[in-house]
Design an enzyme around this catalytic site. Structure first.
Site, PDB file in Angstrom:
ATOM      1  N   GLU A 196       9.440   7.391   1.508  1.00  0.00           N
ATOM      2  CA  GLU A 196       9.471   7.932   2.869  1.00  0.00           C
ATOM      3  C   GLU A 196      10.874   7.792   3.454  1.00  0.00           C
ATOM      4  O   GLU A 196      11.695   7.023   2.952  1.00  0.00           O
ATOM      5  CB  GLU A 196       8.512   7.128   3.762  1.00  0.00           C
ATOM      6  N   LYS A 243      -3.543  -2.664  -0.765  1.00  0.00           N
ATOM      7  CA  LYS A 243      -4.351  -2.381  -1.949  1.00  0.00           C
ATOM      8  C   LYS A 243      -4.876  -3.676  -2.563  1.00  0.00           C
ATOM      9  O   LYS A 243      -6.039  -3.776  -2.951  1.00  0.00           O
ATOM     10  CB  LYS A 243      -3.505  -1.604  -2.965  1.00  0.00           C
TER      11      LYS A 243
END
Lengths: 436, 436
Positions: free
Chosen positions: B192, B207
């Site tokens: 990003e 996660k």
């Protein structure tokens, strides 16, 4: 809480005993995860008297597995006897016919009768689970049957025989001969007294045939597999592979081609820095290439009582979690009736890279002759290496060729014409190259 | 054939558009596998006018995802908007409250509200599937939740952020700096514009928190994770690792210890010839160690529209294959109410090997001082290497220590006392070693 799930275990060898023990010890944990208890209510095995380290006195004993399948008070018939024929076949058939769910670890049975049994399970609304039949504890059946739904698979391949991978790994790491490594494998219990079935690739072929059906939606065709074992692999091949930055593995490969589906089991050179090349010893690995997901590789224990029992337990848990009478997804990923007939792509039309090792007499013109034979068959070479004979400088020389992508047929023709020249010493070695 | 399964897609970015396209193109194939058709009957996204390469005119358009969750004519709410807050949170909650099944790829949402949402799903008898939330296309949720039922997991770890692995791989293969690799990653769309969330480990932590809950049956505790990113890794570390036959990977690790569960995300040295060390570029990998199965490693694409859509599609297919009203297994592998509270094992008590890189002034006694500080803290050394400063033979020297298994607390104390000696140039680098 729903009623307990009643299971009957047929076969109390390493896997069966391990399963019975785990189910007994972890009853509470399993009940929490599955929302119901799992109870072993029936067992059968060849020898009733053997101590298996687990109390099975609460389960009804059957001398005959077929009888157990037909009449025991069970919801799930767990078949861990092995073998494509009876009693395993008849027992599984009887269990499904009666509407029982079946869990089996029996690759030979599925390779021979899988489509018929899947059709029977569908007709009866029964679950037929067989995660343990391919690559032991690796959940490759679930991946193909469930996770990859909607994907079009292009290739599935893997290391599916621990005996072969153990032997090849020891040859590579310790420079030992095939025969010595096989002896050690037998001593350690990694290979049978008669190791033919493992080392000649039949075991891998059974497993591959099941994966092929799930991957490509075709009928199981275990007899239509090109088969080549590892007994022919020499330490010279292993060394030459290492020099070229490859390792040799026994792979089962199923691949979609323009002319059908290739199913082949053979020693294969894989790039040394690929993930699968690091899979050593008795460990298994299966790779699946599909259009939406991409490449998925799974690595884990392919055999052994516990790893196999773990896969069987996962299959049983899936049944326990489903409500009795719930819809059952087809065992082979799509209804057995909708499986396409298997169309075999002939090995002669296989395309790939090849490693060719030739031992030749030390005379003028040999190198040129080999190069010419290759060119005549339109085989383009990635590398060609001549090695000095260190033991005997005037003795036979080794020549190693690595081809670019070419047709198997061309390689066979080129090698045949080189054999006709009369300068070869011993048999030429040809090993296919597979790239991830 | 059962009625079509009606799904509503919330979010039509890369993953949502890819999913809609696949569902439209493969309707026949999916219907065969699932035993019923799958139809997209509702959609919502921020921009109604954008061309997404798929005809969605038959689906009802909603401007507001929460409204869609509350009132659309759907069986399954597919949440692909992302973010822990609203509208994703409110929409998923509304969908579950209404008794809809939910499929989500939203790791942030699950990390923050997973237990509450799982409890709600159970209460309503709804399926909550989230395979795409961890490691993209790798079916690790299914493995933990289904295949490993009955196993006791001891450790789960993996490479779960493609951006970091891409950067570390390029640094290693091309000798480039962190900053240069990050720039390339941004240019190629792997990172990003603000890469903090990826490179500082937060994404991996989200996660990991989900895997920890599934692996150990504990409540999700995403805030209780030791976090260290890769921005501090220099090319010197990468080179030193290579010399010692290691590679550096950003791992998320959850491990059972005597004092609780360690959850940690940090740059890690893994043995160079381990399978996970070969997992390069944006590819992800997750390893699960459990007592019955042994070690299972899964490698595959961790991100990208198609790979993520494939996981979402698998989740939808599982719902389609289950009969409406069928029993639903708990989303987190056991009933939300039975999840144990998470007890954090402090990092100070972490045990493992350590790599320590010190840059020191070139003066007498430094080597002895370092060795003494280590000994005082009872740290036993596997290797100690002093490297010449090639640019400036009289300039600062690099000393690299590799410890045997030791306590984090001891390492911190030793490094602090070495810092107090005044001969260090710059900050010491400490990297944990993890062995498969």
């Amino acid at each position: 809480m729903t009623d307990a799930l009643k299971i009957g275990i047929a076969g109390l060898g390493t896997v069966g005993a391990s399963l019975a023990k785990i189910l007994a010890e972890r009853d509470n944990m399993l009940a929490i995860a599955c929302g119901r208890a799992i109870r072993v209510t029936a067992v059968t095995a060849r020898d009733k008297t053997r101590d298996r380290g687990v109390d099975l006195s609460n389960a009804q004993w059957f001398d005959n597995p077929i009888e157990m399948a037909k009449s025991a008070d069970i919801d799930v018939f767990v078949e861990l006897m092995g073998g494509a024929g009876d009693p395993a076949h008849a027992a599984v058939e009887a269990a499904l016919t009666r509407g029982l769910h079946v869990v089996t670890a029996n690759k030979a049975l599925l390779a021979a009768h899988g489509v018929k049994l899947a059709a029977l399970a569908e007709e009866k609304g029964s679950i037929l689970n067989f995660e343990a039949a391919v690559a032991g504890g690796i959940p490759v059946i679930k991946a193909l049957r469930e996770s990859l739904t909607g994907n079009t698979v292009s290739r599935v391949y893997g290391i599916m025989n621990g005996t072969c991978n153990y032997i090849l790994t020891r040859m590579e790491k310790e420079g030992l001969s095939f025969a010595d490594c096989l002896k050690d494998a037998q001593r350690l219990g990694y290979a049978e007294a008669d190791p033919t079935f493992d080392i000649e690739g039949n075991d891998t072929a059974h497993k591959l045939s099941i994966l092929t059906s799930l991957a490509f939606g075709t009928e199981i065709a275990a007899d239509d597999i090109y088969l080549e074992g590892i007994s022919n692999i020499s330490i010279e091949d292993i060394r030459a592979a290492a020099d070229l930055r490859y390792k040799i593995k026994l792979l089962g490969v199923a691949q979609k081609t323009d002319s059908g589906i290739e199913q082949r089991v053979h020693p294969t050179m894989v790039p040394r820095d690929s993930v699968i090349a690091q899979v050593d010893s008795v460990t298994n690995a299966v790779a699946i290439e599909s259009d939406v997901l991409g490449e998925l590789l799974m690595v884990g224990p392919g055999a052994g009582g516990n790893a196999t029992a773990s896969a069987v337990m996962g299959d049983i848990a899936d049944i326990a979690k489903a409500r009795p009478g719930a819809q059952v997804a087809p065992a082979l990923g799509r209804p057995a009736k909708s499986l396409a007939p298997y169309t075999r792509a002939g090995m002669r039309s296989h395309e790939g890279g090849y490693f060719i090792r030739l031992t030749v007499e030390d005379r003028a013109g040999v190198f040129a002759s080999i190069a010419t034979r290759m060119a005549e068959n339109k085989i383009s070479l990635e590398s060609i290496v001549q090695r000095p004979n260190q033991d005997d400088p005037d003795g036979p020389k080794t020549i190693i060729l690595v081809t670019h992508e070419t047709m198997e047929d061309a390689v066979r023709k080129a090698v045949a014409s080189i054999k006709g020249e009369g300068y070869l010493v011993g048999e030429p070695q040809v090993i296919r190259i597979e790239r991830p």
